[in-house]
Design a protein around this motif. Structure first.
Motif, mmCIF file in Angstrom:
data_model
loop_
_atom_site.group_PDB
_atom_site.id
_atom_site.type_symbol
_atom_site.label_atom_id
_atom_site.label_comp_id
_atom_site.label_asym_id
_atom_site.label_seq_id
_atom_site.Cartn_x
_atom_site.Cartn_y
_atom_site.Cartn_z
ATOM 1 N N MET A 84 0.793 -1.203 -0.054
ATOM 2 C CA MET A 84 -0.057 0.005 0.164
ATOM 3 C C MET A 84 0.870 1.219 -0.020
ATOM 4 S SD MET A 84 -3.369 -0.819 2.139
ATOM 5 C CE MET A 84 -4.004 0.539 1.380
ATOM 6 N N ARG A 85 0.735 2.305 -0.697
ATOM 7 C CA ARG A 85 1.398 3.342 -0.781
ATOM 8 C C ARG A 85 0.405 4.725 -0.664
ATOM 9 N NH1 ARG A 85 6.198 2.713 -4.523
ATOM 10 N NH2 ARG A 85 6.934 0.484 -4.067
ATOM 11 N N LYS A 86 1.024 5.834 -0.352
ATOM 12 C CA LYS A 86 0.195 7.011 -0.214
ATOM 13 C C LYS A 86 0.960 7.949 -0.774
ATOM 14 C CE LYS A 86 -2.747 9.939 1.532
ATOM 15 N NZ LYS A 86 -4.190 10.179 1.310
ATOM 16 N N ASN A 87 0.764 8.569 -1.728
ATOM 17 C CA ASN A 87 1.537 9.474 -2.830
ATOM 18 C C ASN A 87 2.860 8.931 -2.953
ATOM 19 O OD1 ASN A 87 -0.663 11.620 -2.827
ATOM 20 N ND2 ASN A 87 -0.086 12.108 -0.656
ATOM 21 N N GLY A 88 2.984 7.570 -3.746
ATOM 22 C CA GLY A 88 4.169 7.029 -3.876
ATOM 23 C C GLY A 88 4.843 6.653 -2.591
ATOM 24 N N ARG A 89 4.660 6.994 -1.430
ATOM 25 C CA ARG A 89 5.380 6.446 -0.306
ATOM 26 C C ARG A 89 4.758 5.121 0.467
ATOM 27 N NH1 ARG A 89 7.100 10.765 3.993
ATOM 28 N NH2 ARG A 89 8.544 8.915 4.236
ATOM 29 N N ARG A 90 5.597 3.983 0.678
ATOM 30 C CA ARG A 90 5.096 2.787 1.241
ATOM 31 C C ARG A 90 4.408 3.160 2.736
ATOM 32 N NH1 ARG A 90 8.893 -2.032 -0.392
ATOM 33 N NH2 ARG A 90 8.710 -1.966 -2.619
ATOM 34 N N LEU A 91 3.143 2.541 2.717
ATOM 35 C CA LEU A 91 2.315 2.669 4.139
ATOM 36 C C LEU A 91 2.494 0.983 4.700
ATOM 37 C CD1 LEU A 91 -0.830 4.110 2.999
ATOM 38 C CD2 LEU A 91 1.124 5.350 3.936
ATOM 39 N N ASN A 92 2.533 1.110 5.935
ATOM 40 C CA ASN A 92 2.397 -0.165 6.908
ATOM 41 C C ASN A 92 0.916 -0.867 6.717
ATOM 42 O OD1 ASN A 92 2.034 -2.118 8.795
ATOM 43 N ND2 ASN A 92 3.400 -1.077 9.920
ATOM 44 N N PRO A 93 0.606 -1.660 6.068
ATOM 45 C CA PRO A 93 -0.605 -2.038 5.932
ATOM 46 C C PRO A 93 -1.604 -2.527 7.254
ATOM 47 C CG PRO A 93 0.503 -3.533 4.321
ATOM 48 C CD PRO A 93 1.574 -2.613 5.241
ATOM 49 N N GLU A 94 -0.773 -2.721 8.276
ATOM 50 C CA GLU A 94 -1.496 -2.883 9.488
ATOM 51 C C GLU A 94 -1.979 -1.647 10.164
ATOM 52 O OE1 GLU A 94 2.211 -4.904 11.574
ATOM 53 O OE2 GLU A 94 0.413 -6.182 12.261
ATOM 54 N N ARG A 95 -1.475 -0.654 9.854
ATOM 55 C CA ARG A 95 -1.896 0.563 10.228
ATOM 56 C C ARG A 95 -2.919 1.502 9.528
ATOM 57 N NH1 ARG A 95 2.979 4.050 12.999
ATOM 58 N NH2 ARG A 95 4.060 1.934 13.769
ATOM 59 N N VAL A 96 -3.311 0.825 8.418
ATOM 60 C CA VAL A 96 -4.313 1.287 7.239
ATOM 61 C C VAL A 96 -5.479 0.506 7.110
ATOM 62 C CG1 VAL A 96 -4.407 2.125 4.778
ATOM 63 C CG2 VAL A 96 -2.474 2.398 6.112
ATOM 64 N N LEU A 97 -5.181 -0.749 7.254
ATOM 65 C CA LEU A 97 -6.473 -1.686 6.949
ATOM 66 C C LEU A 97 -7.047 -2.299 8.349
ATOM 67 C CD1 LEU A 97 -4.711 -4.014 4.158
ATOM 68 C CD2 LEU A 97 -6.518 -1.943 3.986
ATOM 69 N N PRO A 98 -8.314 -2.500 8.421
ATOM 70 C CA PRO A 98 -8.843 -3.097 9.515
ATOM 71 C C PRO A 98 -8.284 -4.362 9.940
ATOM 72 C CG PRO A 98 -10.266 -2.929 7.689
ATOM 73 C CD PRO A 98 -9.137 -2.080 7.479
#
Length: 110
Positions: A84-98
């Motif tokens: 998962m990315r936000k504006n090209g920067r990788r995100l930690n899916p644990e913090r984004v997804l339920p």
């Protein structure tokens, strides 16, 4: 890791922006797709698929089957590579997804 042919589901509603097979920009990812999500700038990427069942421009819903697990690109076993990315920067899916998704699957990081 997963079994070849296991279903891959969209993690959230969105629009398929990219379907690639061995694109140089994503070297080693094999068959893959990227979904752009409504919150402006967030995308999810699914790679090493045996088959992708969506096309660019298609709207998808959370939980919709979009592909199946495979071993394409540079990999030694069947698995899904997910980002998962936000504006090209990788995100930690644990913090984004339920933690428990609509399909009842618990997210387990590797």
């Amino acid at each position: 890791m997963s079994r070849a042919g296991d279903p891959i589901y969209a993690v959230a509603d969105g629009t398929v922006t990219t379907v690639y097979v061995n694109n140089p920009k994503y070297r080693g990812y094999g068959k893959m797709c990227i979904i752009s999500h409504p919150d402006k700038g967030t995308t999810s990427l699914y790679s090493h698929c045996a088959a992708v069942y969506v096309r660019e421009g298609q709207d998808v819903k959370r939980g919709q089957k979009i592909a199946i697990v495979g071993r394409t690109g540079l990999t030694t076993t069947n698995h899904l590579h997910f980002e998962m990315r936000k504006n090209g920067r990788r995100l930690n899916p644990e913090r984004v997804l339920p933690q428990i998704g609509a399909l009842g699957h618990k997210y387990v990081p590797h």
